[in-house]
Design a protein around this motif. Structure first.
Motif, PDB file in Angstrom:
ATOM      1  N   ARG A  33       0.820  -1.215   0.000  1.00  0.00           N
ATOM      2  CA  ARG A  33       0.000   0.000   0.000  1.00  0.00           C
ATOM      3  C   ARG A  33       0.851   1.262   0.000  1.00  0.00           C
ATOM      4  N   HIS A  34       2.001   1.204   0.673  1.00  0.00           N
ATOM      5  CA  HIS A  34       2.844   2.388   0.800  1.00  0.00           C
ATOM      6  C   HIS A  34       3.967   2.434  -0.244  1.00  0.00           C
ATOM      7  N   ASP A  35       3.908   1.542  -1.228  1.00  0.00           N
ATOM      8  CA  ASP A  35       4.900   1.527  -2.318  1.00  0.00           C
ATOM      9  C   ASP A  35       6.339   1.517  -1.799  1.00  0.00           C
ATOM     10  N   ILE A  36       6.597   0.667  -0.823  1.00  0.00           N
ATOM     11  CA  ILE A  36       7.931   0.573  -0.243  1.00  0.00           C
ATOM     12  C   ILE A  36       8.918   0.073  -1.307  1.00  0.00           C
ATOM     13  N   ALA A  37      10.105   0.688  -1.329  1.00  0.00           N
ATOM     14  CA  ALA A  37      11.078   0.415  -2.390  1.00  0.00           C
ATOM     15  C   ALA A  37      11.408  -1.071  -2.512  1.00  0.00           C
ATOM     16  N   ALA A  38      11.699  -1.725  -1.386  1.00  0.00           N
ATOM     17  CA  ALA A  38      12.019  -3.154  -1.430  1.00  0.00           C
ATOM     18  C   ALA A  38      11.591  -3.811  -0.132  1.00  0.00           C
ATOM     19  N   SER A  39      10.990  -4.984  -0.252  1.00  0.00           N
ATOM     20  CA  SER A  39      10.651  -5.780   0.926  1.00  0.00           C
ATOM     21  C   SER A  39      10.708  -7.244   0.543  1.00  0.00           C
ATOM     22  N   ILE A  40      10.897  -8.090   1.547  1.00  0.00           N
ATOM     23  CA  ILE A  40      10.988  -9.526   1.298  1.00  0.00           C
ATOM     24  C   ILE A  40      10.533 -10.280   2.535  1.00  0.00           C
ATOM     25  N   LEU A  41       9.780 -11.339   2.318  1.00  0.00           N
ATOM     26  CA  LEU A  41       9.336 -12.230   3.389  1.00  0.00           C
ATOM     27  C   LEU A  41      10.152 -13.511   3.316  1.00  0.00           C
ATOM     28  N   THR A 162       8.149  -6.928  -2.274  1.00  0.00           N
ATOM     29  CA  THR A 162       7.944  -5.850  -3.235  1.00  0.00           C
ATOM     30  C   THR A 162       9.290  -5.396  -3.768  1.00  0.00           C
ATOM     31  N   ALA A 163       9.296  -4.915  -5.007  1.00  0.00           N
ATOM     32  CA  ALA A 163      10.474  -4.303  -5.624  1.00  0.00           C
ATOM     33  C   ALA A 163      10.004  -3.071  -6.369  1.00  0.00           C
ATOM     34  N   TYR A 164      10.554  -1.923  -6.015  1.00  0.00           N
ATOM     35  CA  TYR A 164      10.103  -0.651  -6.565  1.00  0.00           C
ATOM     36  C   TYR A 164       8.595  -0.497  -6.382  1.00  0.00           C
ATOM     37  N   GLY A 165       8.069  -1.003  -5.263  1.00  0.00           N
ATOM     38  CA  GLY A 165       6.656  -0.874  -4.958  1.00  0.00           C
ATOM     39  C   GLY A 165       5.768  -1.919  -5.589  1.00  0.00           C
ATOM     40  N   GLN A 166       6.296  -2.782  -6.453  1.00  0.00           N
ATOM     41  CA  GLN A 166       5.510  -3.806  -7.142  1.00  0.00           C
ATOM     42  C   GLN A 166       5.505  -5.097  -6.331  1.00  0.00           C
TER      43      GLN A 166
END
Length: 358
Positions: A33-41, A162-166
């Motif tokens: 929702r917040h278009d975070i640049a990069a995240s990983i689970l 997410t990567a670049y918010g995707q």
């Protein structure tokens, strides 16, 4: 873009819920929702927390709720804007906040800040099926880092992120081409600064972070013990410390994989917690980059074990880890400027960043 950022990491049990939603889904929905640049689970294979309940994939019963971690990085402003929501969504998990430098776009030679010169942790975010010269991008990155003399690198496969918010998440049917992968590499700052342009030349859309780290041990050689940190900074904000132990599942201590021996010894010694992740590729020391291969006996993949505690407890934990890595492994130490955890109705720490120069 090359600017200061924050990394927020949440550790929890994969079946843990907040309301009617799994903590994992709540966190990744928030990052999307917040278009975070990069995240990983990431899904762990073994670990324990403040309650000292062991979760492990070696037992059918105990593997029903394995440890997990969700990591997100972005600019300081964007992470601080969601920090309270992350703490709320984590339920009874553990949340850390750490400083880093975020790089996207063209990677150029860097004169690293003074605090990164000694040793640096480089994290590269990729897609699982991203390829370079017909080979997996993560393998190409590891080959480059190995040739340039980086101390070690471990490749962790995510199941969501997410990567670049995707948003990209694993599915039962499909190639899962863009499921996120992160490469965690450790080396001296000057070498990593020089390798960044080469890394940028390999990747179409590079997204990396740089963090300060200390290398404590490498292939059994003691380089230095974890830096002695005070319990609080000058303003009374609590300081925490993190150890990361990179080994291979084939490396044993008295017949037991080193990572599992570490978890069990630390649990018996009363440490606050530890989490181990199984990697898909990597190297450290003189071991060339590799992972599992067909027709081999036993698993050869790297593992990464994370231990976070007070500086005093970390000193005691390192004594255990030092003994168990007498011949193998790469051990690093980092300062954690903020940590927050809840157990039942009790909470500990905060997500206000402490400041301490070391």
């Amino acid at each position: 873009m090359n600017e200061d950022c924050l990394k927020i990491t949440t550790y929890f049990g994969e079946r843990k819920r907040v309301g009617r939603q799994l903590v994992a889904d709540a966190l990744l929905d928030l990052y999307e929702r917040h278009d975070i640049a990069a995240s990983i689970l990431l899904r762990g294979v073994e670990g324990f927390g403040l309650k000292h309940n062991l979760r492990t994939d070696t037992s059918l019963t105990l593997s029903e709720d394995l440890p997990a971690a969700a990591i997100a990085v972005d600019t300081r402003e964007r992470i601080e804007a969601i920090r309270d929501e992350v703490a709320l969504a984590s339920g009874s998990g553990l949340v850390t906040l750490e400083r880093a430098r975020l790089q996207t776009g063209i990677l150029t030679p860097m004169a690293l800040p003074e605090e990164l010169h000694e040793a640096t942790k480089l994290t590269v975010y990729l897609g699982r099926q991203e390829r370079i010269y017909r080979m997996p991008a993560y393998a190409a990155v590891c080959d480059l880092l190995y040739r340039r003399g980086i101390a070690g690198a471990s490749v962790l496969l995510g199941v969501d992120g997410t990567a670049y918010g995707q948003r990209e998440r694993a599915q039962f049917v499909g190639r899962n081409a863009e499921v996120p992968v992160m490469v965690i590499a450790v080396g001296d700052g000057e070498t990593i600064g020089r390798v960044l342009p080469e890394l940028g030349g390999l990747l179409d859309r590079p997204l990396t972070t740089l963090e300060r780290v200390r290398i404590c041990k490498r292939d059994g050689e003691l380089i230095e013990t974890p830096h002695r940190l005070p319990g609080t900074d000058e303003l009374g904000m609590q300081l925490w410390q993190k150890l990361m132990i990179h080994t291979f599942e084939s490396q044993l201590h008295r017949g037991q994989p080193i990572n599992r021996a570490i978890t069990r010894r630390l649990r018996s010694a009363g440490s606050s917690g530890a989490t181990t992740f199984r990697c898909i590729w990597g190297f450290h020391g003189n071991h060339e980059p590799h992972g599992d291969r067909p027709f081999q006996l036993g698993r050869q993949v790297p593992t990464v074990t994370v231990v976070i505690d007070t500086p005093e407890r970390i000193s005691a934990a390192f004594s255990v880890i030092d003994e168990l890595t007498e011949e193998h492994g790469l051990v690093t130490s980092e300062m954690v400027p903020a940590m927050y955890t809840t157990v039942g109705e009790q909470s500990r720490g905060s997500l206000r960043l402490a400041r301490h120069h070391f």
